[in-house]
Design a protein around this motif. Structure first.
Motif, PDB file in Angstrom:
ATOM      1  N   GLU A  46      10.786  54.628  75.287  1.00  0.00           N
ATOM      2  CA  GLU A  46      11.786  55.602  74.836  1.00  0.00           C
ATOM      3  C   GLU A  46      12.694  54.993  73.778  1.00  0.00           C
ATOM      4  O   GLU A  46      12.959  55.601  72.741  1.00  0.00           O
ATOM      5  N   ARG A  47      13.168  53.798  74.016  1.00  0.00           N
ATOM      6  CA  ARG A  47      14.120  53.176  73.105  1.00  0.00           C
ATOM      7  C   ARG A  47      13.474  52.674  71.809  1.00  0.00           C
ATOM      8  O   ARG A  47      14.109  52.633  70.768  1.00  0.00           O
ATOM      9  N   LEU A  48      12.191  52.289  71.874  1.00  0.00           N
ATOM     10  CA  LEU A  48      11.511  51.781  70.679  1.00  0.00           C
ATOM     11  C   LEU A  48      10.909  52.893  69.833  1.00  0.00           C
ATOM     12  O   LEU A  48      10.383  52.633  68.757  1.00  0.00           O
ATOM     13  N   GLY A  49      10.956  54.121  70.312  1.00  0.00           N
ATOM     14  CA  GLY A  49      10.432  55.241  69.538  1.00  0.00           C
ATOM     15  C   GLY A  49       8.931  55.364  69.694  1.00  0.00           C
ATOM     16  O   GLY A  49       8.413  55.274  70.799  1.00  0.00           O
ATOM     17  N   GLU A  50       8.236  55.566  68.597  1.00  0.00           N
ATOM     18  CA  GLU A  50       6.781  55.719  68.623  1.00  0.00           C
ATOM     19  C   GLU A  50       6.134  54.477  69.186  1.00  0.00           C
ATOM     20  O   GLU A  50       6.115  53.440  68.552  1.00  0.00           O
ATOM     21  N   SER A  51       5.605  54.579  70.372  1.00  0.00           N
ATOM     22  CA  SER A  51       4.847  53.472  70.960  1.00  0.00           C
ATOM     23  C   SER A  51       3.785  54.068  71.861  1.00  0.00           C
ATOM     24  O   SER A  51       4.099  54.767  72.809  1.00  0.00           O
TER      25      SER A  51
END
Length: 193
Positions: free
Chosen positions: A108-113
């Protein structure tokens, strides 16, 4: 609703400049955050543990935020992993509770993963060490990002505690040169390539 009060946390950041070869133009930064928490299930078998993952979600988000800040911000973080060391009186499943709250918090915090968050867990006493695997956040087949970071604390986990860990890295291994899919070639559609 189980409670996982925190006894202590630790953040470790390392910058790897070389591995015996020439210094890298940009050092590889790896970081890990550990939280030592009370294990509400220690000393007893609880058949249904699923709900406890929801109780751990705020911890996963807090740890992700703190680690991203310690890493110098989101820019360039492209590898992650998670782990747990369960202390005396606990069982391996108490470490497995970290899969959703730890993994999904980082995603969630790193975005696209898209890639699975590599994980390791074990039962161990005070001073136990664990190698937390690292992998690329969007493609599991990026060999240059296969790595691990060792975690542990001299005074944890005590009986009735769990050490939960999140790890992140920026960039490939300093002297990565074993071929395979490169980070620049990642399409990020299926979490593999």
């Amino acid at each position: 609703m189980p409670d996982f009060p925190i006894r202590k946390t630790m953040i470790l950041i390392e910058d790897i400049r070389h591995e015996g070869g020439p210094p890298a133009a940009t050092p590889r930064r790896r970081g890990v955050i550990l939280a030592v928490v009370a294990n509400p299930f220690a000393g007893r078998h609880v058949p249904d543990l699923i709900g406890a993952m929801d109780d751990l979600k705020p911890l996963g988000l807090e740890m992700s935020d703190r680690l991203i800040e310690a890493m110098g911000g989101l820019d360039g973080i492209d590898a992650y992993g998670k782990g747990a060391i369960v202390g005396e009186g606990g069982e391996l499943e108490h470490g497995a509770l970290w899969h959703v709250p730890g993994g999904y918090a980082m995603r969630e915090r790193l975005g696209e993963s898209k890639a699975i968050v590599p994980s390791a867990k074990k039962v161990g006493g005070m001073g136990a060490r664990l190698d937390v695997p690292l992998g690329h956040i969007n493609a599991a087949y990026v060999r240059s990002h296969f790595d691990a970071i060792e975690i542990g604390l001299p005074d944890a986990p005590r009986a009735g505690e769990i050490v939960y860990a999140l790890a992140m890295a920026r960039g490939p291994r300093v002297h990565a040169r074993v071929g395979g899919l490169t980070a620049a070639e990642v399409t990020g559609k299926d979490g593999l390539r």
